[in-house]
Every structure is written in C-alpha cells, then in structure tokens.
Design a protein around this motif. Structure first.
Motif, PDB file in Angstrom:
ATOM      1  N   ALA A 193       7.440  72.572  35.685  1.00 36.07           N
ATOM      2  CA  ALA A 193       6.510  71.340  36.089  1.00 36.07           C
ATOM      3  C   ALA A 193       6.726  70.389  34.623  1.00 36.07           C
ATOM      4  CB  ALA A 193       5.304  71.226  36.735  1.00 36.07           C
ATOM      5  N   THR A 194       7.295  70.768  33.843  1.00 31.94           N
ATOM      6  CA  THR A 194       7.404  70.127  32.300  1.00 31.94           C
ATOM      7  C   THR A 194       8.720  69.845  31.821  1.00 31.94           C
ATOM      8  OG1 THR A 194       5.373  71.254  32.077  1.00 31.94           O
ATOM      9  CG2 THR A 194       6.689  70.612  30.073  1.00 31.94           C
ATOM     10  N   ALA A 195       9.006  68.736  31.444  1.00 33.54           N
ATOM     11  CA  ALA A 195      10.282  68.290  30.920  1.00 33.54           C
ATOM     12  C   ALA A 195      11.032  68.944  29.931  1.00 33.54           C
ATOM     13  CB  ALA A 195      10.196  66.693  30.475  1.00 33.54           C
ATOM     14  N   ILE A 196      12.223  69.113  30.048  1.00 32.26           N
ATOM     15  CA  ILE A 196      12.973  69.949  29.135  1.00 32.26           C
ATOM     16  C   ILE A 196      14.142  69.132  28.698  1.00 32.26           C
ATOM     17  CG2 ILE A 196      12.285  71.798  29.691  1.00 32.26           C
ATOM     18  CD1 ILE A 196      14.912  72.782  30.628  1.00 32.26           C
ATOM     19  N   PRO A 197      14.895  69.278  27.623  1.00 33.81           N
ATOM     20  CA  PRO A 197      16.250  68.488  27.475  1.00 33.81           C
ATOM     21  C   PRO A 197      17.194  68.583  28.336  1.00 33.81           C
ATOM     22  CG  PRO A 197      15.201  69.462  25.412  1.00 33.81           C
ATOM     23  CD  PRO A 197      14.633  69.907  26.502  1.00 33.81           C
ATOM     24  N   GLY A 198      18.094  67.589  28.821  1.00 34.70           N
ATOM     25  CA  GLY A 198      19.235  67.914  29.678  1.00 34.70           C
ATOM     26  C   GLY A 198      20.401  67.372  29.128  1.00 34.70           C
ATOM     27  N   PRO A 199      21.521  67.459  29.885  1.00 33.29           N
ATOM     28  CA  PRO A 199      22.899  66.642  29.182  1.00 33.29           C
ATOM     29  C   PRO A 199      22.627  65.427  29.097  1.00 33.29           C
ATOM     30  CG  PRO A 199      23.417  67.691  31.312  1.00 33.29           C
ATOM     31  CD  PRO A 199      21.927  68.181  30.821  1.00 33.29           C
ATOM     32  N   TRP A 200      21.801  64.734  29.835  1.00 34.38           N
ATOM     33  CA  TRP A 200      21.840  62.944  29.940  1.00 34.38           C
ATOM     34  C   TRP A 200      20.250  62.640  29.136  1.00 34.38           C
ATOM     35  CZ3 TRP A 200      22.963  66.124  34.220  1.00 34.38           C
ATOM     36  CH2 TRP A 200      24.193  66.287  34.546  1.00 34.38           C
ATOM     37  N   ASN A 201      19.718  63.398  28.693  1.00 31.35           N
ATOM     38  CA  ASN A 201      18.486  63.108  28.084  1.00 31.35           C
ATOM     39  C   ASN A 201      18.024  64.340  27.151  1.00 31.35           C
ATOM     40  OD1 ASN A 201      15.743  62.648  27.490  1.00 31.35           O
ATOM     41  ND2 ASN A 201      15.170  61.680  29.476  1.00 31.35           N
ATOM     42  N   GLU A 202      18.444  64.199  26.047  1.00 28.70           N
ATOM     43  CA  GLU A 202      18.330  65.402  24.753  1.00 28.70           C
ATOM     44  C   GLU A 202      17.065  65.519  24.345  1.00 28.70           C
ATOM     45  OE1 GLU A 202      20.723  67.527  24.089  1.00 28.70           O
ATOM     46  OE2 GLU A 202      22.054  66.406  25.358  1.00 28.70           O
ATOM     47  N   SER A 203      16.134  64.404  24.227  1.00 28.68           N
ATOM     48  CA  SER A 203      14.961  64.722  23.709  1.00 28.68           C
ATOM     49  C   SER A 203      13.896  63.843  24.500  1.00 28.68           C
ATOM     50  CB  SER A 203      14.935  63.934  22.165  1.00 28.68           C
ATOM     51  OG  SER A 203      16.077  64.629  21.419  1.00 28.68           O
ATOM     52  N   PRO A 204      13.388  64.580  25.626  1.00 26.93           N
ATOM     53  CA  PRO A 204      12.430  63.736  26.438  1.00 26.93           C
ATOM     54  C   PRO A 204      11.046  64.167  25.991  1.00 26.93           C
ATOM     55  CG  PRO A 204      13.133  65.902  27.600  1.00 26.93           C
ATOM     56  CD  PRO A 204      14.114  65.489  26.322  1.00 26.93           C
ATOM     57  N   ALA A 205      10.265  63.209  26.064  1.00 24.84           N
ATOM     58  CA  ALA A 205       8.848  63.650  25.574  1.00 24.84           C
ATOM     59  C   ALA A 205       8.241  64.718  26.400  1.00 24.84           C
ATOM     60  CB  ALA A 205       7.877  62.291  25.849  1.00 24.84           C
ATOM     61  N   THR A 206       7.590  65.592  25.688  1.00 27.94           N
ATOM     62  CA  THR A 206       6.928  66.711  26.361  1.00 27.94           C
ATOM     63  C   THR A 206       5.597  66.270  27.377  1.00 27.94           C
ATOM     64  OG1 THR A 206       7.390  68.204  24.745  1.00 27.94           O
ATOM     65  CG2 THR A 206       5.976  69.045  26.024  1.00 27.94           C
ATOM     66  N   ARG A 207       6.015  66.586  28.683  1.00 24.06           N
ATOM     67  CA  ARG A 207       4.912  65.934  29.572  1.00 24.06           C
ATOM     68  C   ARG A 207       5.223  66.723  30.779  1.00 24.06           C
ATOM     69  NH1 ARG A 207       9.407  62.879  29.281  1.00 24.06           N
ATOM     70  NH2 ARG A 207      10.235  61.749  31.138  1.00 24.06           N
ATOM     71  N   SER A 208       3.989  66.785  31.746  1.00 25.91           N
ATOM     72  CA  SER A 208       4.251  67.580  32.854  1.00 25.91           C
ATOM     73  C   SER A 208       4.013  66.850  34.234  1.00 25.91           C
ATOM     74  CB  SER A 208       3.137  68.706  32.818  1.00 25.91           C
ATOM     75  OG  SER A 208       3.362  69.827  31.846  1.00 25.91           O
ATOM     76  N   LEU A 209       4.561  67.087  35.057  1.00 27.74           N
ATOM     77  CA  LEU A 209       4.380  66.337  36.410  1.00 27.74           C
ATOM     78  C   LEU A 209       3.059  66.489  37.035  1.00 27.74           C
ATOM     79  CD1 LEU A 209       7.773  67.309  37.903  1.00 27.74           C
ATOM     80  CD2 LEU A 209       7.061  64.956  37.108  1.00 27.74           C
ATOM     81  N   ARG A 210       2.588  65.528  37.973  1.00 29.37           N
ATOM     82  CA  ARG A 210       1.383  65.716  38.791  1.00 29.37           C
ATOM     83  C   ARG A 210       1.867  66.341  40.135  1.00 29.37           C
ATOM     84  NH1 ARG A 210      -0.416  59.244  38.887  1.00 29.37           N
ATOM     85  NH2 ARG A 210      -0.737  58.874  36.585  1.00 29.37           N
ATOM     86  N   GLU A 211       1.120  67.300  40.098  1.00 27.02           N
ATOM     87  CA  GLU A 211       1.283  68.339  41.280  1.00 27.02           C
ATOM     88  C   GLU A 211       0.280  68.023  42.451  1.00 27.02           C
ATOM     89  OE1 GLU A 211       2.682  72.192  39.417  1.00 27.02           O
ATOM     90  OE2 GLU A 211       0.966  71.660  38.425  1.00 27.02           O
ATOM     91  N   PHE A 212       0.704  68.571  43.527  1.00 22.83           N
ATOM     92  CA  PHE A 212      -0.475  68.612  44.615  1.00 22.83           C
ATOM     93  C   PHE A 212       0.008  70.134  45.367  1.00 22.83           C
ATOM     94  CE2 PHE A 212       3.001  66.033  45.976  1.00 22.83           C
ATOM     95  CZ  PHE A 212       3.325  66.637  47.405  1.00 22.83           C
ATOM     96  N   ARG A 213      -1.039  70.507  46.156  1.00 21.82           N
ATOM     97  CA  ARG A 213      -0.974  71.708  46.860  1.00 21.82           C
ATOM     98  C   ARG A 213      -0.235  71.762  48.119  1.00 21.82           C
ATOM     99  NH1 ARG A 213      -3.474  77.027  47.486  1.00 21.82           N
ATOM    100  NH2 ARG A 213      -2.165  78.185  48.379  1.00 21.82           N
ATOM    101  N   VAL A 214       0.821  72.361  48.028  1.00 19.92           N
ATOM    102  CA  VAL A 214       1.755  73.022  49.295  1.00 19.92           C
ATOM    103  C   VAL A 214       1.381  74.225  49.692  1.00 19.92           C
ATOM    104  CG1 VAL A 214       4.001  72.964  50.327  1.00 19.92           C
ATOM    105  CG2 VAL A 214       3.666  71.452  48.591  1.00 19.92           C
ATOM    106  N   VAL A 215       0.971  74.447  50.995  1.00 21.57           N
ATOM    107  CA  VAL A 215       0.685  75.852  51.369  1.00 21.57           C
ATOM    108  C   VAL A 215       1.895  76.641  51.996  1.00 21.57           C
ATOM    109  CG1 VAL A 215      -0.904  77.045  52.991  1.00 21.57           C
ATOM    110  CG2 VAL A 215      -1.762  75.006  51.864  1.00 21.57           C
ATOM    111  N   TRP A 216       2.150  77.740  51.531  1.00 23.04           N
ATOM    112  CA  TRP A 216       3.114  78.757  52.088  1.00 23.04           C
ATOM    113  C   TRP A 216       2.429  79.501  53.177  1.00 23.04           C
ATOM    114  CZ3 TRP A 216       8.015  80.626  49.458  1.00 23.04           C
ATOM    115  CH2 TRP A 216       8.686  81.455  50.326  1.00 23.04           C
ATOM    116  N   THR A 217       2.772  79.298  54.367  1.00 22.78           N
ATOM    117  CA  THR A 217       2.090  79.916  55.415  1.00 22.78           C
ATOM    118  C   THR A 217       3.020  80.010  56.598  1.00 22.78           C
ATOM    119  OG1 THR A 217       0.242  79.839  56.916  1.00 22.78           O
ATOM    120  CG2 THR A 217       1.416  77.911  56.586  1.00 22.78           C
TER     121      THR A 217
END
Length: 380
Positions: A193-217
């Motif tokens: 859930a955290t940014a890494i470089p990709g072919p169209w965005n070589e140097s993204p700022a290190t940041r993590s997404l806002r998550e919420f719970r999804v229940v596997w049931t």
C-alpha cells in the motif's frame, strides 16, 4: 506450476474480449455495466466512477508511511510481468449491485465474499467476480474507494481513491498485484500500500494509501450478519464466466489455493514455519508487523503478542470467521468467553470493538506476508 501460469495467461483474453465488447456498446468506456446480459435483478448503479473524468489528482495518503522490505527502487526492480499487459485484467469502473436475495441465486453458502460495512453502506464483493478483475472502483457511503483482491497472495483490501481510480498494471512483486493510479501512473503494490517507482513515474514521494477493513468471509456468514447487504452484480460489462475460477476453487479449496502448493512465481523469501499458502491474519504499522496463523486464532480465540515492540491483542470473530488486531500498550487484560471479550474492569465487548486502538488487519498467504515483512512476529 505450468498449469497455474496458463490459468493466469487466460485472463488476458478476458480483458481483450471485454475491450472489444465495450467498443461494440458505444461510447461507454471499458468497464461500463448494464450492457452485458444478466439474470441478476434488480440492479443499481450506485458505484459509478468514470475514469475519463475522475482522474484529477493522486489518491489520498496517510500521515505515516508503512514499512517496506527494502527501498522502493529495489522493489520496482523485483517487479515482473504476470502475463497480462497493463489493464489486460480490467478493473470494474461502473459496478452494479443486487439484493441479497438476487445474489443468493448464484452464490453457495461457503463461497468467499469480501464484506464492507462503512457508514450506512453494507456491501459484499464475491471472490468469484473479483478474481477476474482484481479491482472494483466504487463509491461507498459517499466516499470514492477501491476494493481490491489479489488471487495469487489471497489478499482482499480496501483503499480510499480520492478523485482518481486504480487499474491493474500487469506487474507483480512477490506474486502480489501492483496497482497503478490513473492520475499519476504511480505503482502501488497492494499489500505494501505504498508508492514505488513505475515506468511513468520514476521518483514518487514515499507515501502510503489510506486503508479500510474488508472482511474475508463466506456468503452464508456475511448475509447472516448483514441481511440488508448489497452484492456486486455479475453485470460488469465484461464477457466472463464467473462460475469458472482460472486458479482453482475455494469451496472446497483446490488447485492454486491449496495451502501446501507453491506460489506461481518465486517469492521474495521462504519460511518453513508454515506451509506457503497457509492463511495468516497480518497487521502492520510504521513500527513493524504482526501475524497470527488463522487456524491458531480460531482455536485460541484471543492471542497476545507484539507489533514493533508494542503489545497487541488479536481477537476472533466466530460469526464472520475473521480476526481483529488491537494495540495494547498498557497490557490490559482480556479474556474470551462465549463470543465476547471480557475486560479486567468488568466490561464486555464484541471481538471487533475493544476499547483499544484497532490496527488494519487482513488475511494473507504466509509466503506473501513473510516476503513483504521479514521482521514480522508470528504466532502459530
């Protein structure tokens, strides 16, 4: 192993066929629903998200940053092709929903679903649908979100998406889905859930997404708890047989999903303490990671441990067959009796609602969790 790769490659034709189908349906865009024939009824389009107009900025991110197993550029270097190209596995961008009664015509009691209760909204996303799409861009209780599923790591997770949408990059790291956001083209490995470089965005700022719970049931458990739930419809706009899982079956567990079978691609690490695909419930913060084998939590009902040096307590919810993890820095005492958690102060609580800070936790295959979080504590 070869059969598994063939199954994944088969998903490429799903994406190609869907694009052709969408082109025949007029100017709706890939992923528009309401055009493929379906027996699910009634439907509602309460999750619409048009990627041509919604992608204004990157997704919202949290204040802290989740841990990575190595620097982000090294993670990018370990990304491999999963077979399908970018968007070859098509995200659902205009989800339709049906009543529980309508969904029950297609779902067996033991079929996995990913449940979401947020605000006034209660929804279920069948694994049998998301296995062919991996991402559903939805709107839940007025908030734009993405419900995501990676079949290769057994992880179902929810993220806020802001004004953009997520798509499937076609790349994997540690067998795990790498999403990309359509606003900035940044790569986001699902579990990290955290940014890494990709072919169209070589140097993204290190940041993590806002998550919420999804229940596997399971469908039976979810609808018993939430009879008013809405359910993701098979009317996705894509030509797909949702009765056919290309990887195997969860009900019963066969094929790729068997615990002792090998991952499809080489994992970041191996650890023989558990079979590769044995399910753990994992939680992580900026300070570290914690995992408890799901079978152990089922038996113990309450497990005490540590996450990054902070005491935690994990509780088991028998009704949904899931677990929750709470930070417990003051090592408060709790006991589990008859489906309730009892505190030393005499209070009783449901397993999901202790008077502690709950940490986002989710099901994952052991090899995936261990590869991403090599310093994790494991309770089995």
């Amino acid at each position: 192993m070869t059969n598994s790769v063939t199954r994944r490659a088969a998903l490429v034709s799903v994406g190609t066929g869907a694009a052709a189908l969408a082109g025949c349906l007029g100017d709706r865009g890939v992923g528009s629903a309401g055009s493929a024939s379906s027996t699910d009824s009634p439907t509602e389009g309460d999750g619409s998200s048009d990627p041509s107009t919604a992608d204004r900025s990157g997704p919202p991110t949290r204040d802290d940053t989740l841990p990575l197993p190595m620097n982000s550029s090294s993670i990018r270097d370990r990304a491999i092709s999963g077979g399908p190209p970018k968007d070859g596995i098509p995200a659902i961008d205009d989800p339709q929903f049906v009543t529980a009664a309508a969904a029950a015509e297609r779902l067996n009691p033991g079929d996995p679903v990913f449940g979401l209760a947020r605000g006034d909204a209660v929804k279920a996303y069948p694994q049998s649908i998301l296995v062919s799409h991996e991402i559903c861009n939805d709107v839940v209780d007025g908030v734009p979100v993405s419900v995501t599923y990676c079949p290769l790591t057994g992880t179902a997770m929810g993220f806020e998406r802001g004004d953009t949408t997520f798509g499937v990059s076609g790349r994997l790291v540690n067998n795990n889905l790498i999403m990309y956001d359509r606003a900035t083209e940044t790569w986001w490995p699902q579990v990290l859930a955290t940014a890494i470089p990709g072919p169209w965005n070589e140097s993204p700022a290190t940041r993590s997404l806002r998550e919420f719970r999804v229940v596997w049931t399971t469908w039976e458990r979810w609808v018993d708890r939430h009879p008013e739930t809405r359910v993701l419809s098979r009317e996705t706009g894509f030509a797909r047989n949702y009765d056919d899982d290309p990887y195997g079956t969860y009900n019963p567990r066969l094929g790729y999903y068997e615990p002792e079978s090998s991952p499809m691609f080489p994992p970041l690490a191996t650890d023989e303490r558990l079979e590769p695909k044995r399910v753990v419930i994992g939680a992580r913060t900026a300070a570290g990671a914690f995992a408890v084998e799901k079978n152990h939590l089922r038996d113990a009902k309450l497990v005490r441990g540590e996450l990054g040096g902070t005491p935690v307590v994990a509780t088991y919810d028998q009704a949904l067959d899931t677990g929750y993890v709470f930070l417990n820095p003051d090592t408060r005492r709790f006991d589990y009796r008859r489906g309730r958690v009892h505190g030393a102060d005499g209070g009783t609580h449901p397993p999901a609602d202790l008077p502690l800070e709950r940490v986002d936790a989710f099901d994952a295959m052991w090899f995936a969790w261990r590869g991403f979080y090599p310093e994790t504590t494991l309770y089995d």
